[in-house]
Design an enzyme around this catalytic site. Structure first.
Site, short mmCIF file in Angstrom:
data_model
loop_
_atom_site.label_atom_id
_atom_site.label_comp_id
_atom_site.label_asym_id
_atom_site.label_seq_id
_atom_site.Cartn_x
_atom_site.Cartn_y
_atom_site.Cartn_z
CG ASP A 47 -4.86 -0.25 10.09
OD1 ASP A 47 -3.84 -0.58 10.42
OD2 ASP A 47 -5.09 0.91 9.16
CB CYS A 80 -0.80 -0.10 1.39
SG CYS A 80 -2.33 1.03 1.18
#
Length: 210
Positions: free
Chosen positions: A128, A8
Site C-alpha cells: 500500500d 474494499c
C-alpha cells in the site's frame, strides 16, 4: 493467471451486489472506527449473508484488540492488518485461524524491508502507499506509490497491490507490476466512504480485460 480484484470499504447492499456482479474475488469490510468506510459488526454480518461462497470476505483493521476481533472475525475469510507489529500479526493468525493479510506501507525501496519482518507471520502481503505522517487514516486516501520500486523484488509471500488505484490506471498497474490481486477503495467512490456502483463496474471491467 489473470488478476483478480478486491473492492474494499463496502457498506451498503447495492455496492456489495455491484462488486459481486462485476466479478470481484474479495470484498473488504472496514472495522477502523475513524474511517468514513467503517461498518459495525452487525452491518458486516448482514452484508456477508448476501454473499456467495466463492467471494472472500476480508476485514480491515488498524492494530486491533482481541475484543474487536472477537466481535467480527467469525464473519470473515481473512483479516487485513495495518500498522500491526509482526509478533501481534502472528498471534492474531494463531488465535483466530484466518488467513492474515499484512499491509506494508511503501514510499521508498527501503520500506520493502518490512516484508521480511512480516513474512513469517502473515499469509499475504498487501503493498500500500505510505500516507503522510499526520494522516488520520492508514489508507483509502487515493495515494499511490512508485510501482517501479517493485521491479526485480522477490516477494516473500503471495501479494496484492493497493494505493491510489482506479479505473484509469489499474490496467497499467497490473501490466507494470504483475499484481495477482488489485485492491481499490477510494478509486471507486463519488465521495469519501460513498461507493459508486458504476465506478465499481468499470473498475472490474478493466481488471478483467487486463
Amino acid at each position: 493467471m489473470p488478476a483478480t480484484a478486491k473492492i474494499c470499504g463496502l457498506s451498503t447492499a447495492p455496492t456489495l451486489d455491484a462488486a459481486i456482479a462485476g466479478g470481484a474475488s474479495h470484498v473488504g469490510f472496514n472495522f477502523f472506527a475513524p474511517s468514513p468506510r467503517y461498518v459495525s459488526p452487525e452491518q458486516a454480518r448482514a452484508l456477508a449473508q448476501r454473499m456467495p461462497g466463492h467471494v472472500r470476505r476480508v476485514g480491515v483493521y488498524v492494530d486491533p484488540d482481541d475484543t474487536l476481533l472477537d466481535a467480527t472475525a467469525g464473519t470473515l475469510d481473512a483479516i487485513q492488518l495495518h500498522k500491526t507489529a509482526p509478533d501481534r500479526i502472528a498471534a492474531i493468525r494463531a488465535r483466530f485461524g484466518r488467513a492474515v493479510w499484512a499491509a506494508v506501507a511503501i514510499k521508498t525501496r527501503a520500506d520493502l524491508d518490512e516484508t521480511r519482518r512480516v513474512a513469517g507471520a502473515a499469509d499475504l502481503i498487501l503493498y500500500d502507499a505510505k500516507t503522510p505522517d499526520d494522516a488520520k487514516l492508514p489508507g483509502g486516501m487515493g495515494v499511490r506509490f512508485d510501482w517501479s520500486l517493485l521491479d526485480g523484488f522477490r516477494h516473500p509471500l503471495p501479494w496484492a497491490l493497493s494505493g491510489g488505484l482506479d479505473d484509469g490506471n489499474v490496467a497499467e498497474a497490473i501490466r507494470r507490476t504483475g499484481a495477482p490481486i488489485v485492491d481499490v477503495s477510494s478509486g471507486v467512490e463519488s465521495a469519501p466512504g460513498i461507493k459508486d456502483v458504476d465506478r465499481i463496474a468499470t473498475f472490474l471491467q478493466r481488471v478483467a480485460a487486463s
